[in-house]
Design a protein around this motif. Structure first.
Motif, mmCIF file in Angstrom:
data_model
loop_
_atom_site.group_PDB
_atom_site.id
_atom_site.type_symbol
_atom_site.label_atom_id
_atom_site.label_comp_id
_atom_site.label_asym_id
_atom_site.label_seq_id
_atom_site.Cartn_x
_atom_site.Cartn_y
_atom_site.Cartn_z
ATOM 1 N N ALA A 29 -5.042 2.684 -7.958
ATOM 2 C CA ALA A 29 -6.368 3.379 -7.576
ATOM 3 C C ALA A 29 -7.140 2.180 -6.616
ATOM 4 O O ALA A 29 -6.795 1.049 -6.543
ATOM 5 C CB ALA A 29 -7.695 2.888 -8.698
ATOM 6 N N GLY A 30 -7.579 2.339 -5.895
ATOM 7 C CA GLY A 30 -8.874 1.786 -4.911
ATOM 8 C C GLY A 30 -7.811 0.988 -3.883
ATOM 9 O O GLY A 30 -6.792 1.498 -3.833
ATOM 10 N N TYR A 31 -7.816 0.070 -3.198
ATOM 11 C CA TYR A 31 -7.315 -0.815 -2.254
ATOM 12 C C TYR A 31 -6.149 -2.011 -2.761
ATOM 13 O O TYR A 31 -7.532 -2.941 -3.663
ATOM 14 C CB TYR A 31 -7.907 -1.175 -1.112
ATOM 15 C CG TYR A 31 -8.442 0.517 -0.924
ATOM 16 C CD1 TYR A 31 -7.483 1.218 0.289
ATOM 17 C CD2 TYR A 31 -9.933 1.108 -0.856
ATOM 18 C CE1 TYR A 31 -7.662 2.735 0.181
ATOM 19 C CE2 TYR A 31 -10.360 1.768 -0.028
ATOM 20 C CZ TYR A 31 -9.253 3.224 0.453
ATOM 21 O OH TYR A 31 -9.820 4.100 1.341
ATOM 22 N N SER A 32 -5.481 -2.315 -2.547
ATOM 23 C CA SER A 32 -5.650 -4.466 -2.354
ATOM 24 C C SER A 32 -5.695 -4.746 -1.351
ATOM 25 O O SER A 32 -6.272 -5.752 -1.502
ATOM 26 C CB SER A 32 -4.025 -3.828 -2.127
ATOM 27 O OG SER A 32 -2.775 -3.351 -1.066
ATOM 28 N N ASP A 33 -5.831 -4.448 -0.218
ATOM 29 C CA ASP A 33 -6.587 -5.001 1.099
ATOM 30 C C ASP A 33 -7.297 -4.067 1.672
ATOM 31 O O ASP A 33 -7.245 -2.931 2.210
ATOM 32 C CB ASP A 33 -4.777 -4.237 2.027
ATOM 33 C CG ASP A 33 -5.850 -5.651 3.208
ATOM 34 O OD1 ASP A 33 -7.403 -5.752 3.224
ATOM 35 O OD2 ASP A 33 -5.692 -6.328 3.894
ATOM 36 N N LEU A 34 -8.730 -3.967 1.563
ATOM 37 C CA LEU A 34 -9.594 -3.301 1.059
ATOM 38 C C LEU A 34 -10.211 -3.352 2.828
ATOM 39 O O LEU A 34 -10.460 -2.261 3.669
ATOM 40 C CB LEU A 34 -10.747 -4.309 1.225
ATOM 41 C CG LEU A 34 -11.782 -4.265 -0.304
ATOM 42 C CD1 LEU A 34 -12.671 -4.895 -0.773
ATOM 43 C CD2 LEU A 34 -11.546 -3.081 -1.298
ATOM 44 N N GLU A 35 -10.032 -4.214 4.362
ATOM 45 C CA GLU A 35 -10.734 -4.631 5.701
ATOM 46 C C GLU A 35 -10.028 -3.323 5.882
ATOM 47 O O GLU A 35 -9.332 -2.767 6.797
ATOM 48 C CB GLU A 35 -9.936 -5.361 5.668
ATOM 49 C CG GLU A 35 -10.341 -5.407 7.498
ATOM 50 C CD GLU A 35 -10.484 -6.798 8.707
ATOM 51 O OE1 GLU A 35 -9.815 -6.623 9.516
ATOM 52 O OE2 GLU A 35 -10.040 -8.157 7.436
ATOM 53 N N ASN A 36 -7.611 -2.806 5.323
ATOM 54 C CA ASN A 36 -6.901 -1.862 5.642
ATOM 55 C C ASN A 36 -6.799 -1.221 5.319
ATOM 56 O O ASN A 36 -5.991 -0.040 5.815
ATOM 57 C CB ASN A 36 -5.686 -3.047 6.479
ATOM 58 C CG ASN A 36 -6.024 -4.060 6.814
ATOM 59 O OD1 ASN A 36 -6.717 -3.567 8.368
ATOM 60 N ND2 ASN A 36 -5.168 -5.182 6.915
ATOM 61 N N ALA A 37 -7.511 -0.672 4.548
ATOM 62 C CA ALA A 37 -8.112 0.913 3.705
ATOM 63 C C ALA A 37 -6.324 0.591 3.291
ATOM 64 O O ALA A 37 -5.682 1.637 3.003
ATOM 65 C CB ALA A 37 -8.326 1.669 4.258
ATOM 66 N N THR A 38 -5.291 -0.379 2.546
ATOM 67 C CA THR A 38 -4.512 -0.536 2.093
ATOM 68 C C THR A 38 -4.314 -0.198 -0.067
ATOM 69 O O THR A 38 -4.337 -0.728 0.046
ATOM 70 C CB THR A 38 -3.270 -1.302 2.333
ATOM 71 O OG1 THR A 38 -2.828 -2.233 3.513
ATOM 72 C CG2 THR A 38 -1.724 -1.949 1.994
ATOM 73 N N PRO A 39 -3.861 0.952 -0.505
ATOM 74 C CA PRO A 39 -3.862 1.207 -1.162
ATOM 75 C C PRO A 39 -3.369 0.923 -2.093
ATOM 76 O O PRO A 39 -2.311 -0.293 -2.234
ATOM 77 C CB PRO A 39 -2.906 2.800 -1.290
ATOM 78 C CG PRO A 39 -3.264 3.116 0.454
ATOM 79 C CD PRO A 39 -3.147 2.368 0.252
ATOM 80 N N PHE A 40 -3.536 0.646 -3.078
ATOM 81 C CA PHE A 40 -3.388 -0.268 -4.799
ATOM 82 C C PHE A 40 -2.754 0.795 -5.184
ATOM 83 O O PHE A 40 -2.394 1.442 -5.966
ATOM 84 C CB PHE A 40 -4.608 -1.446 -5.735
ATOM 85 C CG PHE A 40 -4.261 -2.081 -5.955
ATOM 86 C CD1 PHE A 40 -3.134 -2.581 -7.128
ATOM 87 C CD2 PHE A 40 -4.634 -3.470 -5.825
ATOM 88 C CE1 PHE A 40 -2.966 -3.551 -7.526
ATOM 89 C CE2 PHE A 40 -5.003 -4.400 -6.267
ATOM 90 C CZ PHE A 40 -3.636 -4.716 -7.566
ATOM 91 N N THR A 41 -0.921 -0.465 -5.248
ATOM 92 C CA THR A 41 0.015 0.562 -6.271
ATOM 93 C C THR A 41 0.592 -0.445 -7.818
ATOM 94 O O THR A 41 0.723 -1.407 -6.983
ATOM 95 C CB THR A 41 0.925 0.904 -5.188
ATOM 96 O OG1 THR A 41 1.683 0.119 -4.384
ATOM 97 C CG2 THR A 41 0.451 1.662 -3.963
ATOM 98 N N ILE A 42 1.710 0.090 -7.830
ATOM 99 C CA ILE A 42 1.936 -0.094 -8.867
ATOM 100 C C ILE A 42 3.404 -1.444 -8.632
ATOM 101 O O ILE A 42 4.083 -2.141 -8.633
ATOM 102 C CB ILE A 42 2.933 0.713 -9.596
ATOM 103 C CG1 ILE A 42 3.710 1.809 -8.864
ATOM 104 C CG2 ILE A 42 2.261 1.426 -10.495
ATOM 105 C CD1 ILE A 42 4.500 2.288 -10.295
#
Length: 419
Positions: free
Chosen positions: A72-85
């Motif tokens: 869910a959401g992002y790991s890097d908000l600025e670059n909209a990098t998805p947060f993954t396992i």
């Protein structure tokens, strides 16, 4: 609600059972309620969308099978990098159970004794001084006396060594520890332990549970006892055998680069999340220095839930793991606030609840979390393990509750037990 009721009833039925945790509840053949897992997935999506955390990765396993993942959401908000396992994060204090496991592996092999004096491995820890008061006297000095007991490996494993840490700034002694933070010092693990040995203790070793640098000291003990650099011991004896290739103290020991790391965020007064500068320790901190991923750490959690083995790899015998996951401190040592839980070696342990106590899971379950809101638990009775990753710095503006207070009840609420 149904699954929570079943867990509660099962736990209450065990209220007279000793800490051996016999006659545990059993998961049904299906094990989990799909609708409840879907609700957990939706809840993590909602919390990320609402800005509670930048993003989440969750994994639940049963035995050696992954039965649920959520991203869910992002790991890097600025670059909209998805947060993954597979997003690398700082797991902070989720390093501690791994360090204690390393030490228990040596205990099992007879290379380290629980009641060995710490000074056998780090001579500067002999003749430690204890503060007469956590507050300085009129001359600005903290008065001391010689420690009344010898600090042992057991004390390090149970946070009863009398050492301080980073989280107590109300006393002069707490501020002394902050001013001499190991994370602001210089040198390798050995050098930082020499720095720590120069500070005074809060209490006699064995007197009380106090969250501390104990596991950092334990890492140095492992290093000396095994005659192997601590980071190499962890890599060779734990991470490589378990296939945890994205876990380590230093990026050169993993398949990651520093650029892969999720930024760490902090909430401002307005609720906005902004990046918080937090470098990784440049020394092997057994109390909080590991980088890992959800995919990697679930393998560690599965190993714990499966009695010390994963596949054909056995790191520790079931009897040794049971010792880690049994209460090792008294109620008097712990103090208040633990409810139906205690502390083993490096892990919180769920107890059968007494009258008036809220159940915290299946009795015998073991767990710990990290400063940046990561969390995990392993359930030897049910072979279930679960990991939650995110990256948020604590602050007065961080939305509560902690993620574990959302994650764990929903995981337990999805578990369906045999009647």
């Amino acid at each position: 609600m149904f699954a929570r009721t079943v867990v509660t009833a099962a736990a209450l039925a065990l209220s007279s059972v000793s800490p051996v945790f016999a006659l545990q509840p059993q998961l049904s053949e299906d094990g989990f309620n799909p609708a409840a897992l879907a609700a957990l997935d939706a809840q993590l999506d909602a919390l990320a969308a609402q800005g509670h955390r930048p993003g989440y990765a969750a994994i639940i396993a049963r035995g050696e099978e992954i039965i649920f993942t959520s991203e869910a959401g992002y790991s890097d908000l600025e670059n909209a990098t998805p947060f993954t396992i597979d997003t690398p994060v700082r797991i902070a204090s989720m390093t501690k159970p791994v360090t204690v496991l390393a030490a228990m592996m040596l205990v099992e092999r007879g290379e380290l004794g629980l009641d060995d004096p710490v000074s056998d491995y780090i001579p500067s820890f002999a003749d430690m001084q204890v503060a007469l008061s956590p507050m300085a006297n009129a001359d600005g000095q903290i008065e001391t006396r010689p420690a009344g007991t010898v600090m042992t490996v057991r004390h390090l494993m149970t946070h009863t060594a009398g050492l301080g840490y980073l989280f107590e700034a109300e006393s002069d002694l707490g501020r002394l520890y902050l001013e001499n933070s190991l994370y602001a010092g210089e040198g390798n693990l050995e050098a930082r332990m020499e720095q720590l040995a120069g500070l005074v203790l809060y209490s006699d070793p064995g007197e009380r549970w106090f969250y501390s640098y104990s596991n950092d000291v334990l890492g140095r003990v492992v290093e000396v006892a095994s005659e192997t650099p601590f980071e190499d011991f962890m890599e060779e004896r734990i991470f490589e055998p378990l296939g945890m290739h994205s876990t380590g103290f230093f990026f050169e020991d993993t398949d990651l680069s520093e650029e892969d790391m999720s930024p760490l965020y902090i909430h401002t007064e307005t609720g906005e999340m902004v990046e918080f500068e937090q470098g990784n320790p440049d020394w092997a901190s057994g109390g909080g220095g590991l980088v890992s991923t959800g995919t990697d750490y679930i393998r560690f959690a599965m190993m714990l839930a499966n009695g010390g083995a994963l596949g054909e790899v056995r790191l520790i015998q079931p009897e040794t793991l049971m010792q880690m996951g049994s209460p090792q401190v008294t109620t008097e040592q712990l103090g208040g606030g633990w409810g139906a839980a205690s502390y083993g070696f490096g892990l919180a342990v769920v107890l059968p609840p007494q009258e008036g106590q809220e159940p915290q899971g299946v009795p015998g379950d073991i767990s710990w979390g990290g400063m940046f809101d990561t969390d995990f638990f392993a359930s030897p009775a049910t072979s279930v393990s679960a990991v939650l990753m995110t990256q948020i710095q604590p602050s007065p503006h961080r939305p509560e509750p902690r993620s574990s207070d959302v994650f764990r009840p929903m995981v337990y609420g999805s578990m369906v037990f045999e009647e």
